[in-house]
Design a protein around this motif. Sequence first.
Motif, PDB file in Angstrom:
ATOM      1  N   HIS A 155      17.850  14.349  49.439  1.00 56.46           N
ATOM      2  CA  HIS A 155      17.488  15.641  48.846  1.00 56.46           C
ATOM      3  C   HIS A 155      18.466  15.893  47.707  1.00 56.46           C
ATOM      4  CE1 HIS A 155      17.205  19.938  48.216  1.00 56.46           C
ATOM      5  NE2 HIS A 155      16.282  20.073  49.141  1.00 56.46           N
TER       6      HIS A 155
ATOM      7  N   PRO B  63      20.074  18.202  45.014  1.00 57.21           N
ATOM      8  CA  PRO B  63      20.171  19.636  44.723  1.00 57.21           C
ATOM      9  C   PRO B  63      19.514  19.938  43.382  1.00 57.21           C
ATOM     10  CG  PRO B  63      22.310  18.751  45.374  1.00 57.21           C
ATOM     11  CD  PRO B  63      21.376  17.582  45.189  1.00 57.21           C
TER      12      PRO B  63
ATOM     13  N   TRP C 121      17.998  24.528  50.731  1.00 62.07           N
ATOM     14  CA  TRP C 121      17.412  23.842  51.878  1.00 62.07           C
ATOM     15  C   TRP C 121      16.799  24.903  52.787  1.00 62.07           C
ATOM     16  CZ3 TRP C 121      17.094  18.713  53.139  1.00 62.07           C
ATOM     17  CH2 TRP C 121      17.887  17.821  52.415  1.00 62.07           C
ATOM     18  N   THR C 122      15.576  24.680  53.190  1.00 58.87           N
ATOM     19  CA  THR C 122      14.950  25.578  54.156  1.00 58.87           C
ATOM     20  C   THR C 122      14.666  24.801  55.433  1.00 58.87           C
ATOM     21  OG1 THR C 122      12.678  25.117  53.479  1.00 58.87           O
ATOM     22  CG2 THR C 122      13.847  26.902  52.301  1.00 58.87           C
TER      23      THR C 122
ATOM     24  N   ASP D 211      12.332  21.951  55.285  1.00 58.81           N
ATOM     25  CA  ASP D 211      12.786  20.719  54.626  1.00 58.81           C
ATOM     26  C   ASP D 211      13.315  19.684  55.612  1.00 58.81           C
ATOM     27  OD1 ASP D 211      12.261  21.618  52.002  1.00 58.81           O
ATOM     28  OD2 ASP D 211      14.198  22.640  51.919  1.00 58.81           O
ATOM     29  N   PHE D 212      13.807  20.118  56.738  1.00 59.18           N
ATOM     30  CA  PHE D 212      14.460  19.223  57.684  1.00 59.18           C
ATOM     31  C   PHE D 212      13.450  18.560  58.606  1.00 59.18           C
ATOM     32  CE2 PHE D 212      17.761  22.515  56.875  1.00 59.18           C
ATOM     33  CZ  PHE D 212      18.633  21.699  56.177  1.00 59.18           C
TER      34      PHE D 212
ATOM     35  N   LEU E  89      20.270  12.600  55.408  1.00 56.83           N
ATOM     36  CA  LEU E  89      20.607  13.664  54.461  1.00 56.83           C
ATOM     37  C   LEU E  89      21.553  13.198  53.368  1.00 56.83           C
ATOM     38  CD1 LEU E  89      21.035  16.538  57.023  1.00 56.83           C
ATOM     39  CD2 LEU E  89      19.131  16.183  55.445  1.00 56.83           C
TER      40      LEU E  89
ATOM     41  N   ILE F  28      25.128  18.903  52.335  1.00 59.82           N
ATOM     42  CA  ILE F  28      23.967  19.748  52.598  1.00 59.82           C
ATOM     43  C   ILE F  28      24.044  20.965  51.675  1.00 59.82           C
ATOM     44  CG2 ILE F  28      22.671  20.979  54.380  1.00 59.82           C
ATOM     45  CD1 ILE F  28      24.075  18.980  56.358  1.00 59.82           C
TER      46      ILE F  28
ATOM     47  N   ARG G  20      22.808  25.491  50.339  1.00 59.85           N
ATOM     48  CA  ARG G  20      22.475  26.150  51.603  1.00 59.85           C
ATOM     49  C   ARG G  20      22.168  27.624  51.342  1.00 59.85           C
ATOM     50  NH1 ARG G  20      27.027  23.589  52.269  1.00 59.85           N
ATOM     51  NH2 ARG G  20      28.242  25.471  52.394  1.00 59.85           N
TER      52      ARG G  20
ATOM     53  N   TRP H 257      19.863  28.331  61.029  1.00 58.22           N
ATOM     54  CA  TRP H 257      19.537  28.254  59.607  1.00 58.22           C
ATOM     55  C   TRP H 257      18.898  29.550  59.146  1.00 58.22           C
ATOM     56  CZ3 TRP H 257      21.971  24.551  57.344  1.00 58.22           C
ATOM     57  CH2 TRP H 257      21.714  24.286  56.000  1.00 58.22           C
TER      58      TRP H 257
END
Length: 139
Positions: free
Chosen positions: A5, A7, A12-13, A16-17, A23, A70, A73, A137
Amino acid sequence: MSGSHEPDGEIWTFADFQPGMALGTIDLALDADRRAHWNEVYGESVGAAGAMVPQGLAVALMMDAYVKVIQPRPPGNVHAMQTLSFTGTDAAWGDLMHFDFNVGGKEMKRERRWVTFSVTGRTDADIILTGEIRAIWAA
């Protein structure tokens, strides 16, 4: 740093995971600058170049890697828990540590979005630690 992913300004939502998704990997050096910063905080508590680094520093590096890999965020995430296992092999000053992050799982629980991140911290020769970070999250 490498990852799946890039940036692009979009946070990130939860959607998305995907479990098992890689990652990214980031490399952090156990160099003289990091050693000097550690000694500023803890005093002259570490050995010379080539000596083993404290496990606490490996944990600090792992968290530094997590916040860098990550990204971006959403604000409001909660670092709910983490578990780490050390292999018994330590990194040494002068090593390059590699941190690999994957999605270990995700679930909705009581209207909260839970994401589990798996991490492996290793040198070129050995695995130093493995673990999980569980986050609530925000988006």
